[in-house]
Design a protein around this motif. Sequence first.
Motif, PDB file in Angstrom:
ATOM      1  N   LYS A 104      14.870   1.644   4.647  1.00  0.00           N
ATOM      2  CA  LYS A 104      14.747   0.304   5.203  1.00  0.00           C
ATOM      3  C   LYS A 104      13.279   0.091   5.510  1.00  0.00           C
ATOM      4  CE  LYS A 104      16.063  -2.435   9.197  1.00  0.00           C
ATOM      5  NZ  LYS A 104      16.979  -2.511  10.350  1.00  0.00           N
ATOM      6  N   LEU A 105      12.756  -1.009   5.051  1.00  0.00           N
ATOM      7  CA  LEU A 105      11.373  -1.342   5.361  1.00  0.00           C
ATOM      8  C   LEU A 105      11.308  -1.897   6.769  1.00  0.00           C
ATOM      9  CD1 LEU A 105       9.918  -3.046   2.212  1.00  0.00           C
ATOM     10  CD2 LEU A 105       8.888  -1.180   3.494  1.00  0.00           C
ATOM     11  N   VAL A 106      10.538  -1.237   7.624  1.00  0.00           N
ATOM     12  CA  VAL A 106      10.319  -1.738   8.970  1.00  0.00           C
ATOM     13  C   VAL A 106       8.940  -2.398   8.971  1.00  0.00           C
ATOM     14  CG1 VAL A 106      10.151  -1.160  11.407  1.00  0.00           C
ATOM     15  CG2 VAL A 106      11.712   0.126   9.923  1.00  0.00           C
ATOM     16  N   ARG A 107       8.916  -3.681   9.259  1.00  0.00           N
ATOM     17  CA  ARG A 107       7.671  -4.430   9.149  1.00  0.00           C
ATOM     18  C   ARG A 107       7.138  -4.822  10.514  1.00  0.00           C
ATOM     19  NH1 ARG A 107       9.537  -8.512   4.237  1.00  0.00           N
ATOM     20  NH2 ARG A 107      11.201  -7.159   3.495  1.00  0.00           N
ATOM     21  N   GLY A 108       5.806  -4.846  10.611  1.00  0.00           N
ATOM     22  CA  GLY A 108       5.166  -5.286  11.847  1.00  0.00           C
ATOM     23  C   GLY A 108       5.436  -6.757  12.095  1.00  0.00           C
ATOM     24  N   LEU A 139       5.397  -1.031  15.243  1.00  0.00           N
ATOM     25  CA  LEU A 139       6.514  -1.588  14.466  1.00  0.00           C
ATOM     26  C   LEU A 139       7.712  -1.772  15.393  1.00  0.00           C
ATOM     27  CD1 LEU A 139       6.163   0.372  11.096  1.00  0.00           C
ATOM     28  CD2 LEU A 139       5.097  -1.771  11.823  1.00  0.00           C
ATOM     29  N   ARG A 148       1.903  -1.127  -3.618  1.00  0.00           N
ATOM     30  CA  ARG A 148       2.562  -2.349  -4.107  1.00  0.00           C
ATOM     31  C   ARG A 148       3.259  -3.081  -2.972  1.00  0.00           C
ATOM     32  NH1 ARG A 148       2.137  -3.638  -9.826  1.00  0.00           N
ATOM     33  NH2 ARG A 148       1.510  -1.678 -10.781  1.00  0.00           N
ATOM     34  N   LEU A 149       3.874  -2.321  -2.092  1.00  0.00           N
ATOM     35  CA  LEU A 149       4.537  -2.957  -0.946  1.00  0.00           C
ATOM     36  C   LEU A 149       3.506  -3.672  -0.075  1.00  0.00           C
ATOM     37  CD1 LEU A 149       7.112  -0.177  -0.030  1.00  0.00           C
ATOM     38  CD2 LEU A 149       7.664  -2.509  -0.776  1.00  0.00           C
ATOM     39  N   SER A 168      -4.552   4.467  -9.068  1.00  0.00           N
ATOM     40  CA  SER A 168      -3.687   5.540  -9.576  1.00  0.00           C
ATOM     41  C   SER A 168      -3.982   6.793  -8.741  1.00  0.00           C
ATOM     42  CB  SER A 168      -3.952   5.772 -11.065  1.00  0.00           C
ATOM     43  OG  SER A 168      -5.317   6.046 -11.274  1.00  0.00           O
ATOM     44  N   VAL A 185       2.897  -7.019  -1.771  1.00  0.00           N
ATOM     45  CA  VAL A 185       3.915  -8.075  -1.681  1.00  0.00           C
ATOM     46  C   VAL A 185       4.244  -8.437  -0.232  1.00  0.00           C
ATOM     47  CG1 VAL A 185       4.914  -7.544  -3.932  1.00  0.00           C
ATOM     48  CG2 VAL A 185       5.939  -6.552  -1.894  1.00  0.00           C
ATOM     49  N   LEU A 186       4.126  -7.482   0.683  1.00  0.00           N
ATOM     50  CA  LEU A 186       4.397  -7.808   2.089  1.00  0.00           C
ATOM     51  C   LEU A 186       3.212  -8.514   2.723  1.00  0.00           C
ATOM     52  CD1 LEU A 186       6.157  -4.496   3.266  1.00  0.00           C
ATOM     53  CD2 LEU A 186       7.241  -6.627   2.511  1.00  0.00           C
ATOM     54  N   MET A 224       2.971  10.703  -4.114  1.00  0.00           N
ATOM     55  CA  MET A 224       3.407   9.781  -5.175  1.00  0.00           C
ATOM     56  C   MET A 224       4.031   8.516  -4.590  1.00  0.00           C
ATOM     57  SD  MET A 224       4.776  12.661  -7.860  1.00  0.00           S
ATOM     58  CE  MET A 224       5.332  11.618  -9.217  1.00  0.00           C
ATOM     59  N   TYR A 225       4.534   8.623  -3.380  1.00  0.00           N
ATOM     60  CA  TYR A 225       5.046   7.441  -2.685  1.00  0.00           C
ATOM     61  C   TYR A 225       3.949   6.386  -2.515  1.00  0.00           C
ATOM     62  CZ  TYR A 225       6.042   4.609   1.441  1.00  0.00           C
ATOM     63  OH  TYR A 225       6.156   3.571   2.324  1.00  0.00           O
ATOM     64  N   TYR A 236       0.982  -3.130   7.721  1.00  0.00           N
ATOM     65  CA  TYR A 236       1.723  -2.693   8.910  1.00  0.00           C
ATOM     66  C   TYR A 236       3.214  -2.654   8.625  1.00  0.00           C
ATOM     67  CZ  TYR A 236      -2.785  -3.644  10.958  1.00  0.00           C
ATOM     68  OH  TYR A 236      -4.138  -3.652  11.214  1.00  0.00           O
ATOM     69  N   PHE A 237       3.621  -1.597   7.957  1.00  0.00           N
ATOM     70  CA  PHE A 237       5.041  -1.379   7.676  1.00  0.00           C
ATOM     71  C   PHE A 237       5.240   0.112   7.494  1.00  0.00           C
ATOM     72  CE2 PHE A 237       2.988  -1.705   3.550  1.00  0.00           C
ATOM     73  CZ  PHE A 237       3.567  -0.694   2.824  1.00  0.00           C
ATOM     74  N   ASN A 238       6.446   0.519   7.591  1.00  0.00           N
ATOM     75  CA  ASN A 238       6.813   1.898   7.271  1.00  0.00           C
ATOM     76  C   ASN A 238       8.283   1.928   6.924  1.00  0.00           C
ATOM     77  OD1 ASN A 238       6.572   4.655   6.834  1.00  0.00           O
ATOM     78  ND2 ASN A 238       6.734   5.205   8.995  1.00  0.00           N
ATOM     79  N   LEU A 239       8.740   3.087   6.543  1.00  0.00           N
ATOM     80  CA  LEU A 239      10.114   3.255   6.092  1.00  0.00           C
ATOM     81  C   LEU A 239      10.940   3.903   7.171  1.00  0.00           C
ATOM     82  CD1 LEU A 239       9.342   4.742   2.595  1.00  0.00           C
ATOM     83  CD2 LEU A 239       9.764   2.344   3.189  1.00  0.00           C
ATOM     84  N   LYS A 240      12.176   3.454   7.241  1.00  0.00           N
ATOM     85  CA  LYS A 240      13.165   4.121   8.065  1.00  0.00           C
ATOM     86  C   LYS A 240      14.224   4.656   7.117  1.00  0.00           C
ATOM     87  CE  LYS A 240      16.616   3.244  11.587  1.00  0.00           C
ATOM     88  NZ  LYS A 240      17.092   2.265  12.593  1.00  0.00           N
ATOM     89  N   LEU A 284       9.033  -6.499  -6.155  1.00  0.00           N
ATOM     90  CA  LEU A 284       7.752  -5.792  -6.050  1.00  0.00           C
ATOM     91  C   LEU A 284       6.720  -6.288  -7.064  1.00  0.00           C
ATOM     92  CD1 LEU A 284       6.692  -3.455  -4.238  1.00  0.00           C
ATOM     93  CD2 LEU A 284       7.247  -1.878  -6.092  1.00  0.00           C
ATOM     94  N   GLY A 333       5.748   2.535  -9.193  1.00  0.00           N
ATOM     95  CA  GLY A 333       6.014   2.831  -7.791  1.00  0.00           C
ATOM     96  C   GLY A 333       7.450   3.239  -7.538  1.00  0.00           C
ATOM     97  N   MET A 370       8.083   6.682  -9.300  1.00  0.00           N
ATOM     98  CA  MET A 370       7.382   7.804  -8.649  1.00  0.00           C
ATOM     99  C   MET A 370       7.984   8.122  -7.288  1.00  0.00           C
ATOM    100  SD  MET A 370       3.531   6.834  -9.905  1.00  0.00           S
ATOM    101  CE  MET A 370       2.580   8.167  -9.150  1.00  0.00           C
ATOM    102  N   ALA A 375       2.115   5.192  -4.666  1.00  0.00           N
ATOM    103  CA  ALA A 375       2.204   4.217  -5.762  1.00  0.00           C
ATOM    104  C   ALA A 375       3.128   3.071  -5.370  1.00  0.00           C
ATOM    105  CB  ALA A 375       2.705   4.899  -7.039  1.00  0.00           C
ATOM    106  N   LEU A 376       4.144   3.387  -4.588  1.00  0.00           N
ATOM    107  CA  LEU A 376       5.037   2.346  -4.067  1.00  0.00           C
ATOM    108  C   LEU A 376       4.387   1.652  -2.861  1.00  0.00           C
ATOM    109  CD1 LEU A 376       7.805   0.957  -4.082  1.00  0.00           C
ATOM    110  CD2 LEU A 376       8.737   2.920  -2.850  1.00  0.00           C
ATOM    111  N   ASN A 417       2.309   7.472 -13.018  1.00  0.00           N
ATOM    112  CA  ASN A 417       0.942   7.227 -12.569  1.00  0.00           C
ATOM    113  C   ASN A 417       0.298   6.000 -13.226  1.00  0.00           C
ATOM    114  OD1 ASN A 417      -1.168   7.841 -10.838  1.00  0.00           O
ATOM    115  ND2 ASN A 417      -2.143   9.265 -12.233  1.00  0.00           N
TER     116      ASN A 417
END
Lengths: 219, 219
Positions: free
Chosen positions: B214-218, A146, A201-202, A106, A205-206, A194-195, A210-214, B183, B191, B194, A197-198, B111
């Motif tokens: 969009k999730l960009v994954r390695g 990436l 979890r990502l 948390s 599950v992934l 606060m992101y 090694y990921f990020n957002l676009k 998720l 997640g 928040m 928290a997401l 949280n």
Amino acid sequence: MKIAILGTGMVGKALGTKLVEIGHRVLMGSRTASSEAGQEWRDSVNGLGQIGTFAEAAAFGEIILDCTNGANSIEALRQAGAENLRGKILIQVSNPLDFSKGMPPSLTVCNTDSLGEQIQREFPEARVVKALNTINCAIMVQPSLLPEDHDLIICGNNAEAKQEVTRLLGEWFGWKHECIIDLGDITASRGTEMYLALWVRLWGVLGTPYFNLKLVRGR
Amino acid sequence: MKIAILGTGMVGKALGTKLVEIGHRVLMGSRTASSEAGQEWRDSVNGLGQIGTFAEAAAFGEIILDCTNGANSIEALRQAGAENLRGKILIQVSNPLDFSKGMPPSLTVCNTDSLGEQIQREFPEARVVKALNTINCAIMVQPSLLPEDHDLIICGNNAEAKQEVTRLLGEWFGWKHECIIDLGDITASRGTEMYLALWVRLWGVLGTPYFNLKLVRGR
């Protein structure tokens, strides 16, 4: 450039290693002048970096990267000393994650406040820029890990400091200018912290950090 | 399919309109049997949809979409009636946003808990799937509004319900199966709810609510 890294965890090491590799002078600070983790890092970079206390690092650096454990960031910065932060850009990387109750963590502060804000309030003369806290440290120093462009969100009260951080992240690590999004003043730290928290979890599950957002925007 | 929409705000209207357009029977519920907003919506779809109370809607629907104001969702669902939710999929769209202290909003719960979890706890026999809460309603019903693929994150305790929601979001709105990320259990609502703290700031700086991640994954 003389750069202070506060914290000897994996984030501090990743940033410090990349920065010495590209020719910067790095002093990595921790609670003690010669911590085991600090020595290991110094050995790993063949003595090209220096280690010391938080205060020694902050006094040395023209710019400060806060890579401490978020739960201890404010105390670490107190040890670094307000006088050593004055007027300097403080890239505030750590997140207020609380792992004490197990996974997923948390946050120790959120919703109506954030670690970025707490630090800016406590050290009003530092130019705090919250940045890099939304990604794994391997991606921090090599966004090209990436396979396509992705975005980094930064925030802070000082526009000039954010511009300089944007420039430095490009120069140091190859972050494209157009992939760095200025989310506004330091209160926007709430959103990027606060992101997490997401994010955690990502990660689960992934199966990889090694990921990020676009950001995909409407025309 | 007989579909209940709870809530007559812009989200309920957008979803309800799209669903009647593609031939479904929709009953939009609100606190009163014949609210002004409900009547306006019914007129806007040329009488193809029905309106009624939360309980009438929930009794009618084979599936329930909770598009209420997050601050009132639990009370609205109580009015809908646990017996009318029993065994049904409840797509829980609303977020616990608190606008009472101005912009940007804070969350009424976060949280270590979330609205999705509160609702699943209160209605244990409903199959709650948190979904669609991370995007503007225009994108909910038309993901192709954005110029490239982007991702929707869902969660919930019931795997079969999540699979069915994934299928329905494809059938109804054109969401690609591979762009819907499960998720995990309903605690993952923390997640996705928040994330709204980041979403509202992005809305501000981008100047449009028409964006998504969009999730960009390695590799």
